[in-house]
Design a protein around this motif. Structure first.
Motif, PDB file in Angstrom:
ATOM      1  N   LEU A 113       0.845  -1.186   0.000  1.00 27.21           N
ATOM      2  CA  LEU A 113       0.000   0.000   0.000  1.00 27.21           C
ATOM      3  C   LEU A 113       0.886   1.244   0.000  1.00 27.21           C
ATOM      4  O   LEU A 113       2.097   1.154   0.170  1.00 27.21           O
ATOM      5  N   TYR A 114       0.266   2.406  -0.159  1.00 33.86           N
ATOM      6  CA  TYR A 114       1.038   3.634  -0.334  1.00 33.86           C
ATOM      7  C   TYR A 114       0.586   4.716   0.643  1.00 33.86           C
ATOM      8  O   TYR A 114      -0.608   4.859   0.921  1.00 33.86           O
ATOM      9  N   ALA A 115       1.548   5.466   1.122  1.00 31.28           N
ATOM     10  CA  ALA A 115       1.269   6.539   2.079  1.00 31.28           C
ATOM     11  C   ALA A 115       0.928   7.856   1.399  1.00 31.28           C
ATOM     12  O   ALA A 115       0.704   8.853   2.077  1.00 31.28           O
ATOM     13  N   THR A 116       0.880   7.872   0.067  1.00 36.68           N
ATOM     14  CA  THR A 116       0.759   9.146  -0.657  1.00 36.68           C
ATOM     15  C   THR A 116      -0.522   9.908  -0.331  1.00 36.68           C
ATOM     16  O   THR A 116      -0.499  11.137  -0.262  1.00 36.68           O
ATOM     17  N   SER A 117      -1.643   9.223  -0.135  1.00 38.60           N
ATOM     18  CA  SER A 117      -2.885   9.950   0.175  1.00 38.60           C
ATOM     19  C   SER A 117      -2.786  10.622   1.539  1.00 38.60           C
ATOM     20  O   SER A 117      -3.226  11.772   1.709  1.00 38.60           O
ATOM     21  N   ALA A 118      -2.201   9.937   2.506  1.00 42.26           N
ATOM     22  CA  ALA A 118      -2.012  10.550   3.828  1.00 42.26           C
ATOM     23  C   ALA A 118      -1.038  11.713   3.748  1.00 42.26           C
ATOM     24  O   ALA A 118      -1.217  12.743   4.414  1.00 42.26           O
ATOM     25  N   MET A 119      -0.005  11.575   2.909  1.00 43.79           N
ATOM     26  CA  MET A 119       0.951  12.659   2.723  1.00 43.79           C
ATOM     27  C   MET A 119       0.283  13.881   2.102  1.00 43.79           C
ATOM     28  O   MET A 119       0.468  15.015   2.570  1.00 43.79           O
TER      29      MET A 119
END
Length: 294
Positions: A144-150
Motif C-alpha cells: 500500500l502507499y502513504a501518498t494519500s495521507a501525505m
C-alpha cells in the motif's frame, strides 16, 4: 470475529488498527531471558482469523517473535493469520551483487509466506520487482502507499508547494502526491558511492520564494536529503520541508538537516519516531477490511 494482536514496542498503532476495524485488541506477552531469548505467551480463546500488527524496523528479534506467535496461534486453532507490517524489513537486497551475498528479500519473503496467509505493508523498498507477491509468495501480499495521507497532511500546511524527489526511485510517490492537486514537482539525479557518500543534482526549476517539500520513502543516514537541500538553498525558497514514510534518521541526521535550514521534518507512524506527524493506520485498516470482504 477477528482479533488484533500487538506488541509493547508498537502498541499505540496496533490499538488504533483495532479501533479502525472495530475489533478487540490484545497484547502479546513477551518475556526476555538473560541470554537474549524471548518467551511469547498468547491470550487464550483466539478466533479463527487473527490480525497481527508489528512494524519491522530493527527486525531480527521481531521476526523470531512473529514466528513464535504465528506457530503458537496455529496450534491454538487459528485458521487464517494476517500480518500488518507498516514497515517491511529486508526488501532492499533483491539481488546478489557479489558472490556469496544472501538475497535477503527472497529468504525473508519465503519465511513470512510460511507463517502468514496475508501480508500488508506500506511503501516497501522494492527495486527490481513490481509486486510484493514476487517477494512474498503467500496468498495475498499487498503493498500500500502513504501518498494519500501525505497529500492530506501537506494541504493542511501549504497551498501551492513544490514537491521534489531526491532520486528516480522517489518518482512514484512524488507524482502521486503532486498530480492530485496539480502541484509543481521535479526529480533530482542521484549517484551513490557508498552508504554515506552520495551526489545529487537538480534540474532547472524555479524555487525562489516557494515552499519546497522533499518527499522520499525512507530516511536512513539522511545524506541524500542533505545533498538535495544543498542544491535547493541557492534559490532561496520560502521554506524547505522533508517528508518520508519510514523514519530512521540515524546518528545526527536530524541535526544536520535542521542546521541546513530545513524547517519541518515529517514522517508517518510506520516506524515510531520523534518526527511522526501523520498516520498510515487507516490505509492499512481499509485494506484489511477489503481482504475480509473477499
Amino acid at each position: 470475529m477477528n482479533l488484533v494482536l500487538g506488541f509493547n514496542n508498537y502498541l499505540l498503532p496496533a490499538q488504533q488498527l483495532a479501533q479502525c476495524l472495530t475489533v478487540p485488541f490484545k497484547q502479546v506477552d513477551c518475556h526476555q531471558f538473560p541470554d537474549g531469548e524471548t518467551k511469547v505467551t498468547l491470550p487464550s480463546g483466539l478466533p479463527k482469523q487473527l490480525i497481527i500488527c508489528q512494524t519491522l524496523n530493527q527486525p531480527d528479534k521481531k521476526l523470531i517473535e512473529l514466528i513464535l506467535v504465528a506457530q503458537t496461534a496455529r496450534e491454538q486453532g487459528v485458521d487464517r493469520i494476517i500480518l500488518v507490517a507498516p514497515y517491511l524489513c529486508y526488501m532492499r537486497q533483491d539481488i546478489a551483487f557479489h558472490t556469496g551475498e544472501a538475497v535477503s528479500q527472497k529468504i525473508i519473503g519465503k519465511l513470512l509466506s510460511n507463517y502468514f496467509d496475508a501480508v500488508l505493508t506500506i511503501d516497501p523498498h522494492l527495486h527490481r520487482i513490481k509486486h510484493l507477491s514476487e517477494a512474498i509468495p503467500t496468498g495475498q501480499a499487498l503493498a500500500l502507499y502513504a501518498t494519500s495521507a501525505m497529500s492530506d497532511f501537506i494541504k493542511q500546511h501549504f497551498a501551492n508547494p513544490v514537491i521534489i524527489g531526491p532520486d528516480e526511485e522517489s518518482m512514484q510517490w512524488v507524482e502521486a502526491i503532486a498530480n492530485t492537486d496539480q502541484w509543481h514537482y521535479t526529480i533530482a539525479n542521484k549517484q551513490r558511492f557508498g552508504d554515506k557518500d552520495v551526489s545529487v543534482t537538480l534540474d532547472d526549476i524555479n524555487l525562489t520564494n516557494r515552499d519546497v517539500i522533499i518527499v522520499d520513502d525512507i530516511a536512513s543516514t539522511g545524506r541524500t536529503l542533505e545533498q538535495t537541500v544543498k542544491q535547493i538553498l541557492p534559490q532561496k525558497p520560502s521554506s524547505i520541508s522533508v517528508m518520508v514514510t519510514h523514519a530512521f534518521f540515524v546518528d545526527d541526521a536530524i541535526e544536520r538537516l535542521h542546521d541546513l535550514g530545513v524547517a519541518n521534518i515529517w514522517s508517518s507512524d510506520s516506524v515510531l519516531h520523534s518526527t511522526n506527524a501523520f498516520s498510515v493506520i487507516e490505509i492499512l485498516a481499509q485494506a484489511v477490511k477489503n481482504l475480509s470482504a473477499t
